[in-house]
Design an enzyme around this catalytic site. Structure first.
Site, PDB file in Angstrom:
ATOM      1  N   ASP A 103      29.987 -18.783  43.318  1.00  0.00           N
ATOM      2  CA  ASP A 103      30.583 -19.571  43.215  1.00  0.00           C
ATOM      3  C   ASP A 103      31.729 -21.065  42.285  1.00  0.00           C
ATOM      4  O   ASP A 103      30.413 -20.410  40.912  1.00  0.00           O
ATOM      5  CB  ASP A 103      30.490 -21.367  45.100  1.00  0.00           C
ATOM      6  CG  ASP A 103      31.560 -21.085  45.218  1.00  0.00           C
ATOM      7  OD1 ASP A 103      32.521 -21.082  44.758  1.00  0.00           O
ATOM      8  OD2 ASP A 103      31.551 -21.412  46.505  1.00  0.00           O
TER       9      ASP A 103
ATOM     10  N   ASP B 159      39.429 -21.040  50.303  1.00  0.00           N
ATOM     11  CA  ASP B 159      38.474 -21.784  51.329  1.00  0.00           C
ATOM     12  C   ASP B 159      38.870 -22.299  52.801  1.00  0.00           C
ATOM     13  O   ASP B 159      38.066 -22.710  53.492  1.00  0.00           O
ATOM     14  CB  ASP B 159      38.138 -23.384  50.491  1.00  0.00           C
ATOM     15  CG  ASP B 159      36.892 -22.549  50.041  1.00  0.00           C
ATOM     16  OD1 ASP B 159      35.999 -21.715  49.752  1.00  0.00           O
ATOM     17  OD2 ASP B 159      36.742 -23.632  49.125  1.00  0.00           O
TER      18      ASP B 159
END
Length: 740
Positions: free
Chosen positions: A479, A543
């Site tokens: 990430d 997301d």
């Protein structure tokens, strides 16, 4: 310069030996580039010049029997006696000194004084296969050299790279402001399509008429960003799914970019892209070089689907492209967030295996002090207060269940509330006064770790390497949750060095663990480009697991990236990113058309829901080979509420389509949906795959949908299509076609 030949090659088949010529003709996979290599075309002793691309587009066929002088005459502005100060044809590296009034391809300076290159020697060469052209241009006065390469790759993708080298020993350092790749496009192009967006709404296209003059679109976030341009597409008329000519460029770079379009009144149009460099970021001493990221250019004569087909073919031909079936994933983030209970997560893993999951990924929250997102980044040690026995028991059980084990990291980031930051505050990629004060708050309560520092790099590599070895980690969710703001490395802007260090870190970790796969996640889809995919195996598209948003996010991400490279999961009934509640069937159909999985606490599912997702998992495994190796197809539908996504096997023996509605349809009698890309004369059994459940719709149910099957020719399906019912919002039909 070296002499060149008109080299005509279709694929790997060489044509008959051609005559000597000043033209190079590159050919491959339906694409041609014609390059004029004359460095002094008027023969009057003028300074040497870079070659000019006279044409880029559809394959022109064999030109070996044509007179090169006739070709250049057909495209010239005037005869040799003309003396207008304008670049009718632009060079491979357009410069102001050529009479070019647009944005220069190279901007450089020494001691604050601009450098205007004067090429004394230009040497060109074409590879024997006729698909690669290279140039070396020397400026002995200013002390620099440019090495350029143009290659037609698999799929007809054209790659362009430039490298500038400081060749002078004592003339001062050379500062590079920018160095960009460009190719010409026809004057007939009149529309520009580019992309923007925000968190949970990435890859939003915008089409407008092309503005006059030299224009740029830039991103300055230190990563691509949710509003990244991603692609610039110019077209004749607005682009359509299945028809029309268009030309596009993508920069394979995971940080700051410039996308450019020059529509000048006195030259061909120019399309290009390059790395956006901050002031003083690249300064070259004697013998030092700067190489551009690769720019990927694509021409299509078959609309957006033709563009996708070229990019997908190129990606699938890469040696590092994932070849094994893309596993069905369960990622724990939306299942537990930071609430890690080892006993429950073992139970969740067992349930995941039972429904058909093949890769179990433990997300954020497993390392020291990580009970929220404000502390712990950088301390990559298992938190024994939460995991008293470590992660070994979970990893072992996941492997015993026949699944891969994945773990979340954010290696490039650091919290001030961490042991690492307390030990090494100098490792932050920020000036000292960037740190928080009452008037200056941090971004997302985290900072960037300067991994271009060898000591910081070695620490992160060592921690990841140790955990991968100890736990047998198969997959890393990598990430990157903030922009690079005021990035400073070794006293200079640090984004370029940081990005190169990230690539090197991923590559070195994978070289130590050849079976390891990495997903690039950056607050969702903020880093999803062909640069990061040189070292990663897939990207997390967003997301947002809201399937309405995902329908478009995945469609436009997959315009560039093949579906197997794009992660898209089934989220909870109510999406955490939008608060919208959608049916399970719609969420399943949306996830099916990429690299699929779950981002959901499936322990909360009812027995009926578990039965549905188990059937869907089996369906995904059955049809993923078509979705992940086939040709992506779409339909130019009129109703803005409809989405049609398909994949057709390379041999056209099989296909999978989803027909989905994201809103109320305009008409109670909807349009027929055409299924493209099939063998025209072949007969296909069209079967409704109802593993996800039946679609819900209004009063009319076509007979083929009631029976669940129909047999029609590819020509009929692609020309006439299927009558669909008036689907309610958030409904989907999954079709599986097999050739008789």
């Amino acid at each position: 310069m070296t002499d060149l030949v008109i080299s005509d090659v279709r694929g790997d088949e060489a044509a008959h030996p051609p005559p000597r010529s000043r033209l190079a003709h590159l050919r491959g996979d339906g694409v041609s580039l014609v390059i004029d290599t004359a460095t002094d075309p008027q023969g009057q002793g003028a300074p040497a010049s870079m070659p000019q691309v006279l044409f880029w587009g559809a394959d022109l066929g064999d030109l070996a029997d044509l007179d090169p002088a006739e070709i250049t005459a057909a495209l010239s502005r005037q005869d040799a006696a003309g003396t207008l100060d304008a670049a009718w044809q632009v060079s491979l590296l357009p410069l102001e000194g050529e009479g070019w009034g647009g944005r220069p391809g190279l901007s450089a300076s020494v001691g604050g004084i601009p450098v205007h290159p004067r090429w004394a020697h230009v040497a060109c060469a074409t590879d024997p296969d006729g698909r690669r052209f290279s140039v070396v241009a020397d400026d002995v006065v200013n002390g620099l050299r440019v090495d350029s390469a143009v290659t037609i790759e698999t799929g007809g993708i054209v790659t362009v790279t430039h490298t500038v080298t400081r060749t002078a020993d004592d003339a001062g350092d050379l500062t590079i402001e920018w160095l960009e790749a460009t190719l010409p496009t026809p004057k007939a192009v009149d529309h520009l399509t580019t992309f923007a967006g925000r968190w949970t709404r990435e890859k939003v296209p915008t089409t407008s008429t092309i503005p006059r003059g030299a224009t740029t679109r830039q991103t300055r976030r230190g990563r691509g960003g949710h509003d990244a341009p991603t692609l610039s597409i110019v077209s004749i008329d607005p682009p359509r799914d299945r028809s029309g000519e268009l030309w596009a460029v993508h920069l394979g770079w995971s940080a700051d970019c410039t996308y450019r379009n020059d529509r000048m009144p006195d030259s061909v149009d120019v399309l290009g892209a390059g790395e956006l460099l901050r002031t003083g970021e690249i300064v070259l001493g004697a013998g030092e070089s700067y190489a551009t990221p690769t720019a990927y250019f694509a021409w299509s004569g078959a609309g957006l689907d033709g563009l996708s087909e070229r990019f997908h073919r190129f990606e699938r031909a890469r040696p590092n492209h994932p070849r094994s079936p893309r596993p069905l994933v369960l990622n724990t983030w939306e299942a537990v967030y930071f609430d890690h209970d080892p006993a429950f997560l073992l139970t969740l893993a067992e349930l995941a295996a039972k429904v058909g999951v093949e890769r179990f990924v433990l997300d954020d929250g497993w390392f020291l002090g990580r009970r929220s997102d404000i502390r712990g980044l950088g301390d990559w040690f298992v938190d024994r207060a939460v995991w008293p026995d470590g992660l070994g028991p979970l990893a072992d059980r996941v492997h015993e269940l026949g699944m891969e084990f994945g773990l979340w990291f954010e290696p490039e980031m650091i919290n001030l509330d961490s042991d690492l930051a307390r030990r090494h505050p100098e490792w932050l990629l920020h000036p000292a006064d960037h740190l928080p004060t009452p008037a200056h708050l941090s971004w997302r309560t985290q900072y960037v770790l300067d991994i271009a520092r060898e000591d910081a790099y070695a620490y992160i590599l060592g921690r990841l390497d140790a955990l991968v070895t100890e736990l047998g980690i198969d997959f890393i969710k990598w990430d990157h949750n903030r922009d690079l703001v005021e990035a400073v490395h070794d006293g200079r802007p640090g984004t370029h060095a940081q990005t190169r260090a990230v690539y090197r870190l991923m590559a070195e970790l994978k070289s130590r663990h050849p079976r390891l796969e990495i997903e690039s996640c950056s607050s969702g889809g903020a880093r999803s480009d062909l640069g990061i995919l040189e070292v990663a195996d897939r990207v997390w598209a967003s997301d947002s697991n809201d399937p309405i948003e995902r329908q478009d996010i995945q469609r436009w991400t997959q315009l560039l990236l093949a579906p197997e490279l794009v992660g898209g999961h089934v989220g909870p009934t109510t999406a955490h990113s939008s608060g919208r509640t959608t049916p399970l069937s719609f969420r399943l159909a949306t996830s099916l058309m990429g690299s699929a999985g779950f981002e959901w606490n499936i322990a909360e599912c009812t027995p009926e829901e578990l039965e549905v997702i188990t059937r869907w998992a089996a369906l995904y495994k059955e049809v993923r080979s078509v979705i992940h190796t086939g040709t992506a197809v779409h339909a130019d539908v009129r109703d803005p509420a409809l989405r049609v996504v398909g994949a057709v096997a390379a041999d056209r023996s099989e296909a999978v389509f989803t027909i989905a509605s994201v809103a109320t349809l305009e008409d109670s009698l909807p349009e027929r949906i055409r299924l493209h890309g099939l063998g025209e004369d072949a007969i296909y059994d069209v079967r409704v795959r109802d593993e996800i459940g039946a679609s819900r719709h209004g009063f009319a149910t076509p007979a083929w949908l009631s029976s669940g099957t129909v047999a029609l020719t590819g020509s009929f399906l692609g020309t006439v299509g299927l009558q669909i019912p008036p689907l309610w919002p958030t409904q989907a039909i999954v079709l599986h076609l097999t050739r008789r």
